[in-house]
Design a protein around this motif. Structure first.
Motif, PDB file in Angstrom:
ATOM      1  N   ASP A  13      58.340  52.128  32.345  1.00  0.00           N
ATOM      2  CA  ASP A  13      57.211  52.116  31.409  1.00  0.00           C
ATOM      3  C   ASP A  13      57.590  52.812  30.100  1.00  0.00           C
ATOM      4  OD1 ASP A  13      55.591  50.724  33.117  1.00  0.00           O
ATOM      5  OD2 ASP A  13      54.358  52.437  33.710  1.00  0.00           O
ATOM      6  N   ALA A  14      58.252  53.971  30.207  1.00  0.00           N
ATOM      7  CA  ALA A  14      58.605  54.739  29.004  1.00  0.00           C
ATOM      8  C   ALA A  14      59.568  53.968  28.112  1.00  0.00           C
ATOM      9  CB  ALA A  14      59.220  56.076  29.409  1.00  0.00           C
ATOM     10  N   TYR A  15      60.489  53.231  28.726  1.00  0.00           N
ATOM     11  CA  TYR A  15      61.502  52.491  27.958  1.00  0.00           C
ATOM     12  C   TYR A  15      61.127  51.019  27.757  1.00  0.00           C
ATOM     13  CZ  TYR A  15      64.767  56.402  28.072  1.00  0.00           C
ATOM     14  OH  TYR A  15      65.373  57.626  27.883  1.00  0.00           O
ATOM     15  N   ASP A  16      59.898  50.662  28.111  1.00  0.00           N
ATOM     16  CA  ASP A  16      59.445  49.275  27.972  1.00  0.00           C
ATOM     17  C   ASP A  16      60.385  48.312  28.696  1.00  0.00           C
ATOM     18  OD1 ASP A  16      57.743  47.223  27.106  1.00  0.00           O
ATOM     19  OD2 ASP A  16      58.930  46.871  25.298  1.00  0.00           O
ATOM     20  N   ALA A  17      60.918  48.754  29.830  1.00  0.00           N
ATOM     21  CA  ALA A  17      61.811  47.950  30.670  1.00  0.00           C
ATOM     22  C   ALA A  17      63.064  47.480  29.927  1.00  0.00           C
ATOM     23  CB  ALA A  17      61.071  46.757  31.269  1.00  0.00           C
ATOM     24  N   ARG A  18      63.445  48.212  28.880  1.00  0.00           N
ATOM     25  CA  ARG A  18      64.602  47.843  28.063  1.00  0.00           C
ATOM     26  C   ARG A  18      65.736  48.844  28.282  1.00  0.00           C
ATOM     27  NH1 ARG A  18      64.773  44.544  23.770  1.00  0.00           N
ATOM     28  NH2 ARG A  18      62.480  44.517  23.611  1.00  0.00           N
ATOM     29  N   CYS A  19      66.940  48.359  28.471  1.00  0.00           N
ATOM     30  CA  CYS A  19      68.095  49.220  28.679  1.00  0.00           C
ATOM     31  C   CYS A  19      68.302  50.123  27.459  1.00  0.00           C
ATOM     32  CB  CYS A  19      69.340  48.389  28.940  1.00  0.00           C
ATOM     33  SG  CYS A  19      70.855  49.363  29.099  1.00  0.00           S
ATOM     34  N   ALA A  20      68.404  51.420  27.698  1.00  0.00           N
ATOM     35  CA  ALA A  20      68.533  52.379  26.605  1.00  0.00           C
ATOM     36  C   ALA A  20      69.854  52.273  25.868  1.00  0.00           C
ATOM     37  CB  ALA A  20      68.376  53.799  27.154  1.00  0.00           C
ATOM     38  N   LEU A  21      70.896  51.785  26.536  1.00  0.00           N
ATOM     39  CA  LEU A  21      72.223  51.768  25.919  1.00  0.00           C
ATOM     40  C   LEU A  21      72.658  50.402  25.399  1.00  0.00           C
ATOM     41  CD1 LEU A  21      74.288  54.188  28.193  1.00  0.00           C
ATOM     42  CD2 LEU A  21      72.642  54.678  26.382  1.00  0.00           C
ATOM     43  N   ALA A  59      61.837  43.428  36.358  1.00  0.00           N
ATOM     44  CA  ALA A  59      62.741  43.894  35.313  1.00  0.00           C
ATOM     45  C   ALA A  59      64.173  43.967  35.815  1.00  0.00           C
ATOM     46  CB  ALA A  59      62.301  45.272  34.830  1.00  0.00           C
ATOM     47  N   GLU A  60      65.121  43.591  34.946  1.00  0.00           N
ATOM     48  CA  GLU A  60      66.539  43.734  35.279  1.00  0.00           C
ATOM     49  C   GLU A  60      66.966  45.185  35.185  1.00  0.00           C
ATOM     50  OE1 GLU A  60      70.818  44.121  34.403  1.00  0.00           O
ATOM     51  OE2 GLU A  60      69.144  44.577  33.068  1.00  0.00           O
ATOM     52  N   ALA A  61      66.372  45.938  34.289  1.00  0.00           N
ATOM     53  CA  ALA A  61      66.746  47.333  34.099  1.00  0.00           C
ATOM     54  C   ALA A  61      66.397  48.168  35.328  1.00  0.00           C
ATOM     55  CB  ALA A  61      66.045  47.909  32.867  1.00  0.00           C
ATOM     56  N   GLU A  62      67.209  49.181  35.563  1.00  0.00           N
ATOM     57  CA  GLU A  62      67.014  50.101  36.672  1.00  0.00           C
ATOM     58  C   GLU A  62      66.738  51.493  36.129  1.00  0.00           C
ATOM     59  OE1 GLU A  62      70.378  47.656  39.275  1.00  0.00           O
ATOM     60  OE2 GLU A  62      70.778  49.698  38.589  1.00  0.00           O
ATOM     61  N   ALA A  63      66.107  52.326  36.936  1.00  0.00           N
ATOM     62  CA  ALA A  63      65.829  53.709  36.543  1.00  0.00           C
ATOM     63  C   ALA A  63      66.962  54.595  37.030  1.00  0.00           C
ATOM     64  CB  ALA A  63      64.496  54.164  37.132  1.00  0.00           C
ATOM     65  N   ASN A  76      64.624  63.202  32.617  1.00  0.00           N
ATOM     66  CA  ASN A  76      65.862  63.199  33.406  1.00  0.00           C
ATOM     67  C   ASN A  76      66.209  61.769  33.807  1.00  0.00           C
ATOM     68  OD1 ASN A  76      68.113  64.279  34.860  1.00  0.00           O
ATOM     69  ND2 ASN A  76      66.949  64.106  36.762  1.00  0.00           N
ATOM     70  N   GLY A  77      65.717  60.804  33.038  1.00  0.00           N
ATOM     71  CA  GLY A  77      65.935  59.409  33.392  1.00  0.00           C
ATOM     72  C   GLY A  77      66.306  58.549  32.204  1.00  0.00           C
ATOM     73  N   LEU A  78      66.900  57.412  32.508  1.00  0.00           N
ATOM     74  CA  LEU A  78      67.217  56.384  31.523  1.00  0.00           C
ATOM     75  C   LEU A  78      66.981  55.031  32.165  1.00  0.00           C
ATOM     76  CD1 LEU A  78      70.677  57.735  30.273  1.00  0.00           C
ATOM     77  CD2 LEU A  78      68.604  57.618  28.860  1.00  0.00           C
ATOM     78  N   ALA A  79      66.454  54.093  31.401  1.00  0.00           N
ATOM     79  CA  ALA A  79      66.403  52.707  31.855  1.00  0.00           C
ATOM     80  C   ALA A  79      67.737  52.074  31.495  1.00  0.00           C
ATOM     81  CB  ALA A  79      65.254  51.959  31.184  1.00  0.00           C
ATOM     82  N   LEU A  80      68.458  51.593  32.495  1.00  0.00           N
ATOM     83  CA  LEU A  80      69.798  51.056  32.264  1.00  0.00           C
ATOM     84  C   LEU A  80      69.989  49.732  32.991  1.00  0.00           C
ATOM     85  CD1 LEU A  80      71.980  54.279  32.757  1.00  0.00           C
ATOM     86  CD2 LEU A  80      71.196  53.284  30.595  1.00  0.00           C
ATOM     87  N   SER A  81      70.668  48.802  32.346  1.00  0.00           N
ATOM     88  CA  SER A  81      71.069  47.568  33.014  1.00  0.00           C
ATOM     89  C   SER A  81      72.056  47.910  34.124  1.00  0.00           C
ATOM     90  CB  SER A  81      71.724  46.610  32.016  1.00  0.00           C
ATOM     91  OG  SER A  81      70.793  46.215  31.029  1.00  0.00           O
ATOM     92  N   GLY A  82      72.182  46.999  35.086  1.00  0.00           N
ATOM     93  CA  GLY A  82      72.962  47.282  36.286  1.00  0.00           C
ATOM     94  C   GLY A  82      74.383  47.757  36.026  1.00  0.00           C
ATOM     95  N   THR A  83      75.132  47.046  35.209  1.00  0.00           N
ATOM     96  CA  THR A  83      76.520  47.413  34.944  1.00  0.00           C
ATOM     97  C   THR A  83      76.605  48.749  34.218  1.00  0.00           C
ATOM     98  OG1 THR A  83      77.204  45.102  34.858  1.00  0.00           O
ATOM     99  CG2 THR A  83      78.647  46.703  33.792  1.00  0.00           C
ATOM    100  N   VAL A  84      75.725  48.950  33.249  1.00  0.00           N
ATOM    101  CA  VAL A  84      75.715  50.194  32.494  1.00  0.00           C
ATOM    102  C   VAL A  84      75.320  51.365  33.396  1.00  0.00           C
ATOM    103  CG1 VAL A  84      74.632  51.392  30.547  1.00  0.00           C
ATOM    104  CG2 VAL A  84      75.266  48.992  30.332  1.00  0.00           C
ATOM    105  N   HIS A  85      74.385  51.124  34.293  1.00  0.00           N
ATOM    106  CA  HIS A  85      73.990  52.152  35.273  1.00  0.00           C
ATOM    107  C   HIS A  85      75.198  52.558  36.114  1.00  0.00           C
ATOM    108  CE1 HIS A  85      70.831  53.386  38.569  1.00  0.00           C
ATOM    109  NE2 HIS A  85      71.671  54.370  38.252  1.00  0.00           N
ATOM    110  N   TRP A  86      75.938  51.577  36.579  1.00  0.00           N
ATOM    111  CA  TRP A  86      77.130  51.835  37.389  1.00  0.00           C
ATOM    112  C   TRP A  86      78.125  52.692  36.603  1.00  0.00           C
ATOM    113  CZ3 TRP A  86      82.333  50.742  36.818  1.00  0.00           C
ATOM    114  CH2 TRP A  86      83.121  50.818  37.976  1.00  0.00           C
ATOM    115  N   MET A  87      78.338  52.365  35.333  1.00  0.00           N
ATOM    116  CA  MET A  87      79.289  53.106  34.503  1.00  0.00           C
ATOM    117  C   MET A  87      78.788  54.531  34.234  1.00  0.00           C
ATOM    118  SD  MET A  87      80.447  50.191  31.745  1.00  0.00           S
ATOM    119  CE  MET A  87      81.659  51.287  30.999  1.00  0.00           C
ATOM    120  N   PHE A  88      77.491  54.677  34.010  1.00  0.00           N
ATOM    121  CA  PHE A  88      76.918  55.997  33.737  1.00  0.00           C
ATOM    122  C   PHE A  88      77.068  56.904  34.956  1.00  0.00           C
ATOM    123  CE2 PHE A  88      73.465  59.080  33.324  1.00  0.00           C
ATOM    124  CZ  PHE A  88      73.586  59.473  31.996  1.00  0.00           C
TER     125      PHE A  88
END
Length: 298
Positions: A186-194, A206-210, A226-238
């Motif tokens: 909700d905070a990131y409007d389901a959009r990947c922060a990176l 949503a494709e984005a993950e918390a 303490n959170g970021l909305a991130l797409s799957g691959t970016v989440h894995w890298m983070f």
């Protein structure tokens, strides 16, 4: 032990870090001590612009003096207990005050509502938590999702608990994951922060993950900062320390990344993370510093 309400506002003169500690003067010491070992609600006053009302819960672990300010104290929050509500609860709902213990014999709001730390009845506490942890209309992630025509609801029945099971429910990891996911998306409007990508499938998922910045396993709290909305691959890298963020929200890319050009083309052209509209939801330097020092492979 007793449940309580702690009033917190973003522009407070006190040194609060809600997921870690609550700062208060001596006049509230006995009330705060009564909450040790039990759960409290964080409340944002109605005078605050766009007030969230009752917006989080946490368990008080201890109360300690402020070493820098005589007459001031900290209520220390038990690590891993803080949880931000998926649905903030307003002070008045459908014309009725939700914290009914604040009403006097004339059904008017009493002066107790102004106290920065106050006790709350078990009945009022349970009512507010049940309202705050509703998960209707949740934008669940895309993982393991069945075809739309065969989908069974993944989110299960609405959350509800009674007094005898409140501790077990409030520390439940599935419940916490669901609430955290909703508040972050909700905070990131389901959009990947990176990357800036906002992908929603045909079923409204949503494709984005918390992603937790400081993970749960390392006592990272379930708070949007303490959170970021991130797409799957970016989440894995983070999570693997290949990406991180500076305190200025600049995107940091590890020297260990292979195919660096492709990664850079994927990330925001600004070189900075996209941020939630509300300043209190921005990634907190405390958690970002932990990620850089502990996870990031600079």
């Amino acid at each position: 032990m007793a449940n309580g309400v702690f009033i917190h506002r973003e522009d407070s003169i006190y040194r609060d870090t809600p997921a870690v500690s609550y700062h208060f003067p001596k006049q509230y010491l006995e009330r705060a001590r009564a909450c040790i070992g039990d759960w409290i609600l964080y409340y944002e006053p109605v005078k605050v612009r766009q007030s969230r009302g009752y917006w989080a819960i946490a368990r008080v672990e201890s109360v300690v003096p402020d070493p820098d300010q005589p007459g001031m104290y900290y209520a220390m929050i038990e690590p891993g207990s803080f949880l931000q509500f998926s649905t903030p609860v307003p002070f008045v709902l459908d014309g009725t005050v939700v914290e009914r213990g604040l009403l006097n014999e004339q059904a008017k709001i009493s002066g107790r509502a102004q106290a920065a730390v106050r006790p709350i009845s078990t009945q009022d506490f349970i009512r507010i938590v049940n309202l705050g942890l509703r998960d209707e209309d949740e934008m669940l992630p895309r993982r393991d999702e069945p075809a739309a025509e065969n989908r069974v609801r993944e989110d299960g029945p609405a959350f509800h608990f009674e007094e005898r099971e409140r501790v077990q429910q409030l520390v439940s990891r599935p419940l916490r994951d669901r609430a955290f996911r909703r508040t972050v998306l909700d905070a990131y409007d389901a959009r990947c922060a990176l990357t800036g990508l906002k992908l929603i499938n045909g079923g409204g998922r949503a494709e984005a993950e918390a992603a937790h910045i400081r993970p749960v396993e390392a006592n990272g709290p379930d708070i949007v900062s303490n959170g970021l909305a991130l797409s799957g691959t970016v989440h894995w890298m983070f999570d693997r320390g290949l990406l991180s963020l500076g305190d200025d929200l600049s995107i940091l890319v590890s020297r260990h990344v292979n195919d660096r050009d492709s990664i850079m083309a994927l990330l925001n052209r600004s070189g900075h993370a996209r941020l939630p509209a509300r300043a209190a939801d921005h990634p907190h330097p405390l958690f970002l510093g932990w990620h850089r020092e502990t996870c990031f492979k600079g």
